[in-house]
Design a protein around this motif. Sequence first.
Motif, PDB file in Angstrom:
ATOM      1  N   THR A  33       0.574  -0.960  -0.080  1.00 31.39           N
ATOM      2  CA  THR A  33      -0.208   0.007   0.400  1.00 31.39           C
ATOM      3  C   THR A  33       1.028   1.142  -0.303  1.00 31.39           C
ATOM      4  O   THR A  33       2.150   1.173   0.850  1.00 31.39           O
ATOM      5  CB  THR A  33      -0.743   0.048   1.561  1.00 31.39           C
ATOM      6  N   THR A  34       0.694   1.582  -0.827  1.00 33.71           N
ATOM      7  CA  THR A  34       1.664   2.588  -0.642  1.00 33.71           C
ATOM      8  C   THR A  34       2.721   3.553  -0.247  1.00 33.71           C
ATOM      9  O   THR A  34       1.372   3.065   1.272  1.00 33.71           O
ATOM     10  CB  THR A  34       0.887   3.592  -1.412  1.00 33.71           C
ATOM     11  N   LEU A  35       3.339   3.869   0.928  1.00 31.73           N
ATOM     12  CA  LEU A  35       3.449   4.175   1.629  1.00 31.73           C
ATOM     13  C   LEU A  35       2.451   5.714   2.170  1.00 31.73           C
ATOM     14  O   LEU A  35       2.394   6.099   1.663  1.00 31.73           O
ATOM     15  CB  LEU A  35       5.179   5.204   2.118  1.00 31.73           C
ATOM     16  N   TRP A  61      10.785   7.401   3.594  1.00 29.64           N
ATOM     17  CA  TRP A  61       9.473   7.909   4.349  1.00 29.64           C
ATOM     18  C   TRP A  61       9.807   9.563   3.865  1.00 29.64           C
ATOM     19  O   TRP A  61       7.855   9.297   3.304  1.00 29.64           O
ATOM     20  CB  TRP A  61       8.944   7.951   5.954  1.00 29.64           C
ATOM     21  N   SER A 126       1.711   1.379   9.557  1.00 28.08           N
ATOM     22  CA  SER A 126       2.299   0.429   8.296  1.00 28.08           C
ATOM     23  C   SER A 126       3.471   0.900   8.671  1.00 28.08           C
ATOM     24  O   SER A 126       3.832   0.426   8.005  1.00 28.08           O
ATOM     25  CB  SER A 126       0.629   1.200   8.171  1.00 28.08           C
ATOM     26  N   GLU A 130       6.580  -1.737   8.057  1.00 26.02           N
ATOM     27  CA  GLU A 130       7.755  -1.518   6.348  1.00 26.02           C
ATOM     28  C   GLU A 130       9.242  -1.613   6.879  1.00 26.02           C
ATOM     29  O   GLU A 130      10.365  -1.621   6.308  1.00 26.02           O
ATOM     30  CB  GLU A 130       7.357  -0.741   5.922  1.00 26.02           C
ATOM     31  N   THR A 140      11.791 -10.062   3.116  1.00 21.84           N
ATOM     32  CA  THR A 140      11.571  -9.261   1.815  1.00 21.84           C
ATOM     33  C   THR A 140      12.402 -10.486   0.021  1.00 21.84           C
ATOM     34  O   THR A 140      11.549  -9.885  -1.078  1.00 21.84           O
ATOM     35  CB  THR A 140      12.600  -7.948   0.994  1.00 21.84           C
ATOM     36  N   PRO A 168      10.624  -3.418  -0.784  1.00 26.87           N
ATOM     37  CA  PRO A 168       9.545  -2.698  -0.172  1.00 26.87           C
ATOM     38  C   PRO A 168       9.537  -0.762  -1.034  1.00 26.87           C
ATOM     39  O   PRO A 168       8.116  -0.712  -0.704  1.00 26.87           O
ATOM     40  CB  PRO A 168      10.678  -2.108   1.044  1.00 26.87           C
ATOM     41  N   HIS A 171       6.378  -3.086  -3.271  1.00 27.78           N
ATOM     42  CA  HIS A 171       5.643  -4.059  -3.082  1.00 27.78           C
ATOM     43  C   HIS A 171       5.498  -3.786  -0.915  1.00 27.78           C
ATOM     44  O   HIS A 171       6.393  -3.377  -0.344  1.00 27.78           O
ATOM     45  CB  HIS A 171       6.720  -5.505  -2.708  1.00 27.78           C
ATOM     46  N   SER A 172       3.895  -4.381  -1.127  1.00 27.88           N
ATOM     47  CA  SER A 172       3.497  -3.291   0.045  1.00 27.88           C
ATOM     48  C   SER A 172       3.248  -4.789   0.415  1.00 27.88           C
ATOM     49  O   SER A 172       2.842  -5.338   0.089  1.00 27.88           O
ATOM     50  CB  SER A 172       2.127  -2.722  -0.097  1.00 27.88           C
ATOM     51  N   THR A 175      -1.893  -4.900   3.489  1.00 23.95           N
ATOM     52  CA  THR A 175      -3.186  -4.849   3.174  1.00 23.95           C
ATOM     53  C   THR A 175      -3.911  -4.036   3.952  1.00 23.95           C
ATOM     54  O   THR A 175      -4.129  -4.255   4.735  1.00 23.95           O
ATOM     55  CB  THR A 175      -3.335  -5.969   2.314  1.00 23.95           C
ATOM     56  N   GLU A 235       3.301 -11.454   5.532  1.00 24.62           N
ATOM     57  CA  GLU A 235       2.559  -9.895   5.342  1.00 24.62           C
ATOM     58  C   GLU A 235       2.046  -9.400   6.636  1.00 24.62           C
ATOM     59  O   GLU A 235       1.920 -10.276   7.534  1.00 24.62           O
ATOM     60  CB  GLU A 235       1.604 -10.770   4.188  1.00 24.62           C
TER      61      GLU A 235
END
Length: 507
Positions: A33-35, A61, A126, A130, A140, A168, A171-172, A175, A235
Amino acid sequence: MMRCHFIFILLLPTLTVQSCIAWVCPSLEPFATTLISRKNLPSSVLAISQTPYISDIGQSWDGVHAKERHPANVAAPDADADAAATDSSTYLIHKGRAIKMIKRCVAIEGLSVSDGWTPQASEAFSLAVEAVVRANPILTGQLIEEKTSLWPWAQPRTLRVIPGVFSPESHSFLTTINPPADLASPAQVLYEEEINKGTSAKELFQHVHSHVAPRLLGKAEFSYDQIKNASPLFEAKLMDFGDGYAAYSIKMSHALGDGTTFFQVIKQISSYMNGHEPQPINWDNPLKATHEIYPETFSHQDYERSYGGPFGWGVFKNIRTLGKRKCEYLLLSKDKITQKKRELQKSDENARISSNDVVMSVICEMCGSSDIFAFDRSVRGIKDDVDKSDAGNFFWEIPFEREKAAANPSVIRNILMSETGTYYDTDEVPLMPFLNGRVGRITSLASITQKTPFPGSKVICQFPSASFISDLPLDVAVIFRFDEEHFGIMHNFRRVNPSPLLSEIIA
Protein backbone atom coordinates in the motif's frame (compact mmCIF):
# COMPACT_ATOMS: atom_id res chain seq x y z
CA MET A 1 -2.07 1.84 26.49
CA MET A 2 -2.73 -0.24 23.46
CA ARG A 3 -1.82 -3.89 23.77
CA CYS A 4 -1.57 -5.46 20.36
CA HIS A 5 -1.51 -9.20 20.97
CA PHE A 6 -0.49 -11.38 18.09
CA ILE A 7 -1.08 -15.09 18.18
CA PHE A 8 0.03 -17.69 15.79
CA ILE A 9 -0.28 -21.23 14.69
CA LEU A 10 2.99 -22.98 15.26
CA LEU A 11 2.12 -25.94 13.11
CA LEU A 12 4.08 -29.02 13.63
CA PRO A 13 4.33 -31.06 10.41
CA THR A 14 0.63 -31.08 9.59
CA LEU A 15 -0.52 -32.26 6.22
CA THR A 16 -3.24 -31.64 3.66
CA VAL A 17 -4.42 -34.41 1.35
CA GLN A 18 -1.98 -33.15 -1.25
CA SER A 19 0.96 -33.30 1.15
CA CYS A 20 -0.18 -36.67 2.53
CA ILE A 21 0.10 -38.16 -0.95
CA ALA A 22 3.42 -36.42 -1.42
CA TRP A 23 4.65 -37.92 1.85
CA VAL A 24 3.83 -41.46 0.76
CA CYS A 25 5.02 -40.93 -2.82
CA PRO A 26 7.74 -38.25 -3.04
CA SER A 27 7.63 -38.22 -6.83
CA LEU A 28 4.21 -36.57 -6.61
CA GLU A 29 5.47 -33.75 -4.39
CA PRO A 30 4.66 -30.30 -5.81
CA PHE A 31 7.62 -28.15 -6.83
CA ALA A 32 7.97 -26.15 -5.60
CA THR A 33 0.00 0.00 0.00
CA THR A 34 1.68 2.75 -0.91
CA LEU A 35 3.67 4.35 1.97
CA ILE A 36 1.58 6.52 4.27
CA SER A 37 2.45 10.18 4.71
CA ARG A 38 4.10 11.29 7.93
CA LYS A 39 1.72 14.22 8.23
CA ASN A 40 -0.05 14.52 11.60
CA LEU A 41 1.75 11.52 13.08
CA PRO A 42 2.26 11.53 16.85
CA SER A 43 5.75 11.99 18.23
CA SER A 44 6.10 8.28 19.04
CA VAL A 45 5.69 7.47 15.34
CA LEU A 46 7.94 10.28 14.11
CA ALA A 47 10.62 9.06 16.48
CA ILE A 48 10.87 5.88 14.43
CA SER A 49 12.48 7.72 11.55
CA GLN A 50 15.08 9.25 13.86
CA THR A 51 16.30 5.88 15.16
CA PRO A 52 19.91 5.53 13.99
CA TYR A 53 19.43 1.83 13.36
CA ILE A 54 16.99 2.60 10.54
CA SER A 55 18.01 6.09 9.54
CA ASP A 56 17.85 5.18 5.86
CA ILE A 57 14.26 3.99 6.33
CA GLY A 58 13.40 7.49 7.46
CA GLN A 59 14.77 8.77 4.15
CA SER A 60 12.45 6.48 2.24
CA TRP A 61 9.48 7.85 4.20
CA ASP A 62 10.46 11.29 2.93
CA GLY A 63 10.27 10.04 -0.64
CA VAL A 64 13.96 9.25 -1.08
CA HIS A 65 14.61 5.60 -1.90
CA ALA A 66 17.17 4.44 0.61
CA LYS A 67 19.68 1.70 -0.03
CA GLU A 68 18.42 -1.57 1.45
CA ARG A 69 20.25 -2.94 4.43
CA HIS A 70 21.69 -6.45 4.24
CA PRO A 71 23.66 -8.52 6.73
CA ALA A 72 27.41 -8.38 6.26
CA ASN A 73 27.48 -11.88 4.84
CA VAL A 74 24.53 -11.39 2.48
CA ALA A 75 24.96 -9.44 -0.73
CA ALA A 76 22.10 -7.33 -2.05
CA PRO A 77 20.38 -9.53 -4.69
CA ASP A 78 18.93 -8.55 -8.03
CA ALA A 79 15.15 -8.42 -8.16
CA ASP A 80 15.09 -11.25 -10.71
CA ALA A 81 17.45 -13.54 -8.80
CA ASP A 82 16.66 -17.23 -9.22
CA ALA A 83 17.54 -20.62 -7.82
CA ALA A 84 21.05 -20.39 -9.23
CA ALA A 85 21.98 -17.71 -6.71
CA THR A 86 25.18 -18.31 -4.78
CA ASP A 87 25.51 -18.88 -1.05
CA SER A 88 26.73 -15.32 -0.52
CA SER A 89 23.46 -13.81 -1.77
CA THR A 90 20.98 -16.12 -0.03
CA TYR A 91 19.93 -17.23 3.43
CA LEU A 92 20.42 -20.96 4.01
CA ILE A 93 17.28 -22.33 5.66
CA HIS A 94 18.00 -26.04 5.91
CA LYS A 95 19.91 -28.91 4.33
CA GLY A 96 18.88 -31.89 6.45
CA ARG A 97 15.97 -34.26 7.03
CA ALA A 98 13.82 -31.44 8.37
CA ILE A 99 13.41 -30.05 4.85
CA LYS A 100 10.54 -32.50 4.32
CA MET A 101 8.79 -31.23 7.42
CA ILE A 102 9.51 -27.54 6.88
CA LYS A 103 7.97 -27.76 3.41
CA ARG A 104 4.79 -29.15 4.97
CA CYS A 105 4.53 -26.51 7.71
CA VAL A 106 1.80 -23.92 7.35
CA ALA A 107 2.53 -20.20 7.62
CA ILE A 108 2.26 -18.72 11.13
CA GLU A 109 -0.68 -16.34 11.30
CA GLY A 110 -3.10 -14.75 13.76
CA LEU A 111 -5.27 -11.68 14.26
CA SER A 112 -6.12 -9.23 17.02
CA VAL A 113 -9.11 -6.95 17.52
CA SER A 114 -8.48 -3.58 19.19
CA ASP A 115 -10.66 -0.76 20.41
CA GLY A 116 -9.63 2.87 20.80
CA TRP A 117 -8.05 2.63 17.34
CA THR A 118 -7.27 5.87 15.49
CA PRO A 119 -5.94 6.90 12.07
CA GLN A 120 -2.64 7.65 13.79
CA ALA A 121 -2.51 4.06 15.06
CA SER A 122 -3.05 2.80 11.50
CA GLU A 123 -0.22 4.97 10.21
CA ALA A 124 2.10 3.89 13.00
CA PHE A 125 1.30 0.24 12.31
CA SER A 126 1.98 0.68 8.59
CA LEU A 127 5.31 2.41 9.17
CA ALA A 128 6.40 -0.16 11.74
CA VAL A 129 5.64 -3.06 9.39
CA GLU A 130 7.75 -1.48 6.67
CA ALA A 131 10.55 -0.69 9.11
CA VAL A 132 10.72 -4.34 10.18
CA VAL A 133 10.81 -5.52 6.58
CA ARG A 134 13.66 -3.16 5.73
CA ALA A 135 15.60 -4.13 8.84
CA ASN A 136 15.24 -7.85 8.05
CA PRO A 137 15.86 -8.42 4.31
CA ILE A 138 15.01 -12.11 4.64
CA LEU A 139 11.35 -11.03 4.96
CA THR A 140 11.54 -9.58 1.45
CA GLY A 141 12.71 -12.85 -0.02
CA GLN A 142 11.55 -15.79 -2.09
CA LEU A 143 11.81 -19.40 -0.90
CA ILE A 144 13.60 -21.80 -3.25
CA GLU A 145 14.59 -25.44 -3.16
CA GLU A 146 17.89 -26.47 -4.69
CA LYS A 147 18.39 -30.02 -5.93
CA THR A 148 21.46 -31.78 -7.20
CA SER A 149 19.52 -34.15 -9.45
CA LEU A 150 16.40 -34.15 -11.62
CA TRP A 151 15.12 -37.19 -9.74
CA PRO A 152 12.53 -36.00 -7.14
CA TRP A 153 13.92 -38.33 -4.43
CA ALA A 154 17.52 -37.25 -4.93
CA GLN A 155 19.61 -36.05 -1.99
CA PRO A 156 21.07 -33.78 -0.87
CA ARG A 157 18.88 -30.73 -1.33
CA THR A 158 18.71 -27.36 0.38
CA LEU A 159 16.12 -24.69 1.17
CA ARG A 160 17.20 -21.08 0.69
CA VAL A 161 15.69 -17.61 0.69
CA ILE A 162 16.73 -15.03 -1.91
CA PRO A 163 16.29 -11.63 -0.19
CA GLY A 164 15.08 -8.54 -2.03
CA VAL A 165 12.79 -10.28 -4.53
CA PHE A 166 9.85 -8.34 -3.05
CA SER A 167 11.40 -4.92 -2.66
CA PRO A 168 9.76 -2.50 -0.21
CA GLU A 169 10.12 0.14 -2.93
CA SER A 170 7.65 -1.67 -5.20
CA HIS A 171 5.83 -4.18 -2.99
CA SER A 172 3.53 -3.30 -0.09
CA PHE A 173 3.70 -5.70 2.83
CA LEU A 174 0.57 -4.22 4.41
CA THR A 175 -2.84 -4.69 2.85
CA THR A 176 -5.63 -2.38 4.03
CA ILE A 177 -9.06 -3.98 3.81
CA ASN A 178 -12.28 -1.98 3.88
CA PRO A 179 -14.97 -3.63 6.02
CA PRO A 180 -17.85 -4.95 3.87
CA ALA A 181 -21.17 -3.19 4.36
CA ASP A 182 -22.73 -6.33 5.81
CA LEU A 183 -19.94 -6.89 8.37
CA ALA A 184 -20.90 -5.69 11.83
CA SER A 185 -18.25 -3.92 13.85
CA PRO A 186 -17.22 -5.54 17.14
CA ALA A 187 -18.67 -2.39 18.74
CA GLN A 188 -22.16 -3.40 17.56
CA VAL A 189 -21.81 -6.91 18.95
CA LEU A 190 -20.61 -5.67 22.32
CA TYR A 191 -23.31 -2.96 22.48
CA GLU A 192 -26.13 -5.40 21.71
CA GLU A 193 -24.87 -7.82 24.33
CA GLU A 194 -24.63 -5.04 26.90
CA ILE A 195 -28.21 -3.98 26.19
CA ASN A 196 -29.47 -7.57 26.32
CA LYS A 197 -27.26 -8.37 29.31
CA GLY A 198 -25.82 -11.35 27.47
CA THR A 199 -22.43 -13.01 27.66
CA SER A 200 -20.36 -10.72 25.48
CA ALA A 201 -17.27 -12.98 25.31
CA LYS A 202 -19.23 -15.84 23.74
CA GLU A 203 -20.92 -13.58 21.20
CA LEU A 204 -17.69 -11.80 20.33
CA PHE A 205 -15.94 -15.16 20.03
CA GLN A 206 -18.54 -16.35 17.52
CA HIS A 207 -18.50 -13.05 15.62
CA VAL A 208 -14.74 -13.00 15.21
CA HIS A 209 -14.62 -16.66 14.22
CA SER A 210 -17.48 -16.52 11.72
CA HIS A 211 -17.16 -13.04 10.21
CA VAL A 212 -13.88 -11.24 10.97
CA ALA A 213 -11.33 -14.05 10.74
CA PRO A 214 -12.39 -15.27 7.27
CA ARG A 215 -11.66 -11.78 5.88
CA LEU A 216 -8.23 -11.37 7.49
CA LEU A 217 -6.85 -14.88 7.80
CA GLY A 218 -6.37 -16.38 4.38
CA LYS A 219 -6.33 -19.91 3.08
CA ALA A 220 -3.67 -22.10 4.63
CA GLU A 221 -0.38 -21.62 2.79
CA PHE A 222 2.30 -24.24 3.22
CA SER A 223 5.99 -23.74 2.55
CA TYR A 224 5.82 -25.92 -0.55
CA ASP A 225 3.07 -23.60 -1.84
CA GLN A 226 5.41 -20.65 -1.39
CA ILE A 227 8.14 -22.49 -3.32
CA LYS A 228 5.79 -23.42 -6.15
CA ASN A 229 4.05 -20.04 -6.39
CA ALA A 230 7.07 -17.85 -5.57
CA SER A 231 4.84 -15.98 -3.12
CA PRO A 232 5.87 -13.47 -0.41
CA LEU A 233 7.01 -14.85 2.93
CA PHE A 234 5.68 -12.05 5.14
CA GLU A 235 2.58 -9.88 5.11
CA ALA A 236 0.20 -7.91 7.31
CA LYS A 237 -3.45 -6.91 6.96
CA LEU A 238 -5.46 -4.15 8.60
CA MET A 239 -9.21 -3.60 8.73
CA ASP A 240 -10.27 -0.32 10.36
CA PHE A 241 -13.98 -0.23 11.15
CA GLY A 242 -13.85 3.57 11.53
CA ASP A 243 -15.60 3.59 14.90
CA GLY A 244 -12.59 3.10 17.14
CA TYR A 245 -12.30 -0.62 16.43
CA ALA A 246 -9.82 -2.34 14.14
CA ALA A 247 -8.66 -5.86 13.35
CA TYR A 248 -5.19 -6.67 12.08
CA SER A 249 -3.16 -9.76 11.30
CA ILE A 250 0.45 -10.80 10.75
CA LYS A 251 1.57 -13.75 8.63
CA MET A 252 5.09 -15.23 8.28
CA SER A 253 6.34 -18.28 6.43
CA HIS A 254 7.18 -21.15 8.75
CA ALA A 255 10.26 -21.77 6.60
CA LEU A 256 11.77 -18.60 8.10
CA GLY A 257 11.34 -19.76 11.67
CA ASP A 258 9.13 -21.02 14.46
CA GLY A 259 6.82 -19.23 16.87
CA THR A 260 9.69 -17.71 18.82
CA THR A 261 11.03 -16.23 15.58
CA PHE A 262 7.58 -14.90 14.75
CA PHE A 263 7.36 -13.08 18.06
CA GLN A 264 10.84 -11.66 17.63
CA VAL A 265 9.48 -9.98 14.53
CA ILE A 266 6.40 -8.82 16.43
CA LYS A 267 8.61 -7.34 19.15
CA GLN A 268 10.41 -5.31 16.52
CA ILE A 269 7.08 -3.99 15.25
CA SER A 270 6.31 -3.02 18.85
CA SER A 271 9.63 -1.18 19.18
CA TYR A 272 9.18 0.73 15.94
CA MET A 273 5.62 1.76 16.83
CA ASN A 274 7.03 3.34 19.98
CA GLY A 275 10.05 4.92 18.33
CA HIS A 276 12.58 2.62 19.97
CA GLU A 277 15.55 0.80 18.49
CA PRO A 278 14.61 -2.90 18.26
CA GLN A 279 16.67 -5.82 19.41
CA PRO A 280 18.34 -7.30 16.30
CA ILE A 281 17.33 -10.76 15.13
CA ASN A 282 20.07 -13.22 14.24
CA TRP A 283 19.05 -15.02 11.05
CA ASP A 284 22.46 -16.61 10.49
CA ASN A 285 23.03 -19.16 13.25
CA PRO A 286 24.86 -21.93 11.33
CA LEU A 287 23.10 -24.63 13.37
CA LYS A 288 19.79 -23.65 11.76
CA ALA A 289 20.70 -25.49 8.56
CA THR A 290 21.17 -28.84 10.28
CA HIS A 291 18.92 -28.73 13.37
CA GLU A 292 16.35 -31.53 13.25
CA ILE A 293 12.91 -31.17 14.81
CA TYR A 294 12.85 -34.54 16.54
CA PRO A 295 14.51 -35.11 19.96
CA GLU A 296 18.21 -35.98 20.02
CA THR A 297 17.30 -39.17 21.90
CA PHE A 298 15.57 -40.52 18.77
CA SER A 299 17.16 -43.55 17.14
CA HIS A 300 16.85 -44.29 13.43
CA GLN A 301 13.94 -46.57 14.30
CA ASP A 302 12.19 -43.82 16.28
CA TYR A 303 12.61 -41.39 13.40
CA GLU A 304 11.30 -43.80 10.78
CA ARG A 305 8.22 -44.60 12.84
CA SER A 306 7.48 -40.96 13.64
CA TYR A 307 8.14 -39.41 10.22
CA GLY A 308 8.79 -42.22 7.75
CA GLY A 309 6.76 -45.03 6.20
CA PRO A 310 4.55 -45.96 9.20
CA PHE A 311 3.48 -42.36 9.76
CA GLY A 312 2.93 -41.80 6.04
CA TRP A 313 0.84 -44.94 5.75
CA GLY A 314 -1.26 -43.97 8.76
CA VAL A 315 -1.91 -40.52 7.34
CA PHE A 316 -2.83 -42.03 3.98
CA LYS A 317 -5.36 -44.32 5.70
CA ASN A 318 -6.91 -41.32 7.43
CA ILE A 319 -7.73 -39.54 4.18
CA ARG A 320 -11.04 -41.40 4.19
CA THR A 321 -11.92 -39.75 7.52
CA LEU A 322 -11.77 -36.18 6.21
CA GLY A 323 -15.54 -36.01 5.79
CA LYS A 324 -15.99 -36.91 9.45
CA ARG A 325 -13.76 -34.10 10.72
CA LYS A 326 -15.27 -30.76 11.62
CA CYS A 327 -13.59 -27.80 13.22
CA GLU A 328 -14.97 -27.20 16.72
CA TYR A 329 -14.29 -24.19 18.97
CA LEU A 330 -14.56 -24.12 22.75
CA LEU A 331 -14.34 -21.15 25.12
CA LEU A 332 -12.81 -21.86 28.53
CA SER A 333 -12.96 -19.82 31.73
CA LYS A 334 -9.56 -18.73 33.04
CA ASP A 335 -10.91 -18.49 36.59
CA LYS A 336 -12.31 -22.02 36.46
CA ILE A 337 -9.01 -23.35 35.11
CA THR A 338 -7.11 -21.66 37.94
CA GLN A 339 -9.50 -23.09 40.50
CA LYS A 340 -9.15 -26.60 39.06
CA LYS A 341 -5.36 -26.30 39.02
CA ARG A 342 -5.37 -25.42 42.72
CA GLU A 343 -7.59 -28.40 43.50
CA LEU A 344 -5.25 -30.76 41.68
CA GLN A 345 -2.19 -29.33 43.40
CA LYS A 346 -3.88 -29.58 46.78
CA SER A 347 -4.68 -33.25 46.22
CA ASP A 348 -1.06 -33.98 45.27
CA GLU A 349 1.56 -31.81 46.93
CA ASN A 350 4.24 -33.09 44.53
CA ALA A 351 2.24 -32.22 41.43
CA ARG A 352 3.69 -29.50 39.23
CA ILE A 353 0.77 -28.21 37.19
CA SER A 354 0.22 -25.08 35.11
CA SER A 355 -3.01 -23.78 33.58
CA ASN A 356 -1.73 -24.92 30.22
CA ASP A 357 -1.25 -28.45 31.59
CA VAL A 358 -4.90 -28.52 32.68
CA VAL A 359 -6.09 -27.53 29.21
CA MET A 360 -3.81 -30.06 27.52
CA SER A 361 -5.20 -32.73 29.82
CA VAL A 362 -8.72 -31.77 28.74
CA ILE A 363 -7.73 -32.14 25.09
CA CYS A 364 -6.25 -35.57 25.76
CA GLU A 365 -9.41 -36.60 27.63
CA MET A 366 -11.63 -35.38 24.78
CA CYS A 367 -9.83 -37.08 21.91
CA GLY A 368 -10.88 -40.64 21.15
CA SER A 369 -9.15 -41.08 17.79
CA SER A 370 -5.45 -40.76 18.69
CA ASP A 371 -3.19 -42.73 21.01
CA ILE A 372 -0.17 -40.43 20.75
CA PHE A 373 0.03 -36.65 20.72
CA ALA A 374 3.10 -34.49 20.17
CA PHE A 375 3.81 -30.96 21.36
CA ASP A 376 6.63 -28.62 20.36
CA ARG A 377 9.40 -27.35 22.62
CA SER A 378 11.87 -24.57 21.84
CA VAL A 379 15.53 -25.61 22.20
CA ARG A 380 16.79 -22.07 22.80
CA GLY A 381 18.75 -22.08 26.03
CA ILE A 382 18.70 -25.89 26.01
CA LYS A 383 20.80 -26.76 22.99
CA ASP A 384 24.37 -25.49 22.96
CA ASP A 385 25.08 -22.41 20.84
CA VAL A 386 21.39 -21.62 20.25
CA ASP A 387 20.58 -18.22 21.75
CA LYS A 388 17.18 -16.69 22.46
CA SER A 389 17.76 -14.13 19.70
CA ASP A 390 18.43 -16.79 17.05
CA ALA A 391 15.80 -17.10 14.34
CA GLY A 392 14.88 -20.39 12.70
CA ASN A 393 12.95 -23.57 13.34
CA PHE A 394 14.70 -24.33 16.61
CA PHE A 395 12.19 -26.68 18.22
CA TRP A 396 11.69 -30.36 18.97
CA GLU A 397 8.48 -32.34 18.64
CA ILE A 398 7.88 -34.35 21.81
CA PRO A 399 5.53 -37.36 21.43
CA PHE A 400 3.74 -38.71 24.51
CA GLU A 401 0.97 -41.13 25.45
CA ARG A 402 -2.43 -39.44 25.29
CA GLU A 403 -4.20 -41.57 27.92
CA LYS A 404 -1.52 -40.92 30.54
CA ALA A 405 -1.80 -37.14 30.07
CA ALA A 406 -5.60 -37.37 30.19
CA ALA A 407 -5.44 -39.13 33.54
CA ASN A 408 -2.71 -36.93 35.02
CA PRO A 409 -2.27 -33.25 34.03
CA SER A 410 1.25 -33.21 35.50
CA VAL A 411 2.57 -35.55 32.79
CA ILE A 412 3.46 -32.66 30.46
CA ARG A 413 5.24 -30.75 33.23
CA ASN A 414 7.16 -33.86 34.21
CA ILE A 415 8.37 -34.24 30.62
CA LEU A 416 9.60 -30.66 30.53
CA MET A 417 11.38 -31.03 33.87
CA SER A 418 12.97 -34.39 33.08
CA GLU A 419 16.66 -34.79 32.29
CA THR A 420 16.09 -35.69 28.63
CA GLY A 421 12.98 -33.55 28.12
CA THR A 422 11.22 -36.48 26.45
CA TYR A 423 8.52 -39.04 27.27
CA TYR A 424 9.87 -42.01 25.33
CA ASP A 425 13.40 -43.28 25.74
CA THR A 426 15.52 -44.31 22.75
CA ASP A 427 13.93 -47.09 20.66
CA GLU A 428 10.69 -46.88 22.70
CA VAL A 429 8.47 -44.96 20.26
CA PRO A 430 5.66 -47.45 19.50
CA LEU A 431 4.91 -48.58 15.96
CA MET A 432 1.18 -49.30 15.81
CA PRO A 433 -0.25 -45.83 16.61
CA PHE A 434 1.68 -44.39 13.66
CA LEU A 435 0.83 -47.31 11.37
CA ASN A 436 -2.87 -46.98 12.26
CA GLY A 437 -2.99 -43.20 11.89
CA ARG A 438 -3.75 -42.68 15.56
CA VAL A 439 -1.34 -39.81 16.17
CA GLY A 440 -2.01 -36.08 16.52
CA ARG A 441 -0.55 -32.69 17.35
CA ILE A 442 -1.22 -30.11 20.08
CA THR A 443 -0.08 -26.52 19.70
CA SER A 444 -0.31 -24.30 22.77
CA LEU A 445 -0.38 -20.53 22.40
CA ALA A 446 -1.93 -19.70 25.76
CA SER A 447 1.16 -18.04 27.21
CA ILE A 448 2.61 -16.67 23.97
CA THR A 449 1.37 -13.15 23.35
CA GLN A 450 3.06 -9.87 22.49
CA LYS A 451 1.95 -6.44 23.69
CA THR A 452 2.47 -3.41 21.51
CA PRO A 453 1.61 -0.20 23.41
CA PHE A 454 0.08 2.73 21.57
CA PRO A 455 -1.72 5.59 23.34
CA GLY A 456 -5.45 5.19 23.90
CA SER A 457 -6.07 1.68 22.57
CA LYS A 458 -6.30 -1.85 23.89
CA VAL A 459 -6.81 -5.34 22.50
CA ILE A 460 -10.14 -6.93 23.33
CA CYS A 461 -9.53 -10.38 21.83
CA GLN A 462 -7.24 -12.48 19.65
CA PHE A 463 -7.82 -15.38 17.31
CA PRO A 464 -5.62 -17.89 15.46
CA SER A 465 -5.77 -19.02 11.88
CA ALA A 466 -7.94 -22.14 11.65
CA SER A 467 -8.15 -22.72 7.91
CA PHE A 468 -5.68 -25.59 7.99
CA ILE A 469 -7.24 -28.05 10.42
CA SER A 470 -10.49 -28.81 8.57
CA ASP A 471 -8.52 -30.43 5.74
CA LEU A 472 -6.09 -32.46 7.83
CA PRO A 473 -6.31 -36.27 8.05
CA LEU A 474 -4.93 -36.33 11.59
CA ASP A 475 -6.06 -34.97 14.96
CA VAL A 476 -4.93 -31.42 15.68
CA ALA A 477 -5.77 -29.12 18.60
CA VAL A 478 -4.76 -25.52 19.23
CA ILE A 479 -4.87 -23.75 22.60
CA PHE A 480 -4.97 -19.95 22.56
CA ARG A 481 -5.80 -16.98 24.77
CA PHE A 482 -8.96 -15.30 23.50
CA ASP A 483 -9.06 -12.42 25.99
CA GLU A 484 -7.97 -11.64 29.54
CA GLU A 485 -10.62 -13.93 31.04
CA HIS A 486 -10.85 -16.78 28.55
CA PHE A 487 -8.79 -19.41 26.79
CA GLY A 488 -9.91 -21.02 23.57
CA ILE A 489 -9.52 -24.46 22.01
CA MET A 490 -10.06 -25.39 18.40
CA HIS A 491 -9.76 -28.98 17.19
CA ASN A 492 -10.73 -31.36 14.38
CA PHE A 493 -10.96 -34.66 16.27
CA ARG A 494 -12.61 -37.47 14.36
CA ARG A 495 -13.95 -38.96 17.57
CA VAL A 496 -14.73 -36.94 20.71
CA ASN A 497 -15.04 -38.53 24.15
CA PRO A 498 -17.07 -37.10 27.04
CA SER A 499 -14.76 -35.02 29.21
CA PRO A 500 -15.70 -34.49 32.87
CA LEU A 501 -12.74 -32.12 33.23
CA LEU A 502 -13.99 -29.99 30.31
CA SER A 503 -17.39 -29.57 31.98
CA GLU A 504 -15.62 -28.04 34.99
CA ILE A 505 -13.72 -25.34 33.08
CA ILE A 506 -15.89 -24.47 30.07
CA ALA A 507 -17.16 -20.87 29.99
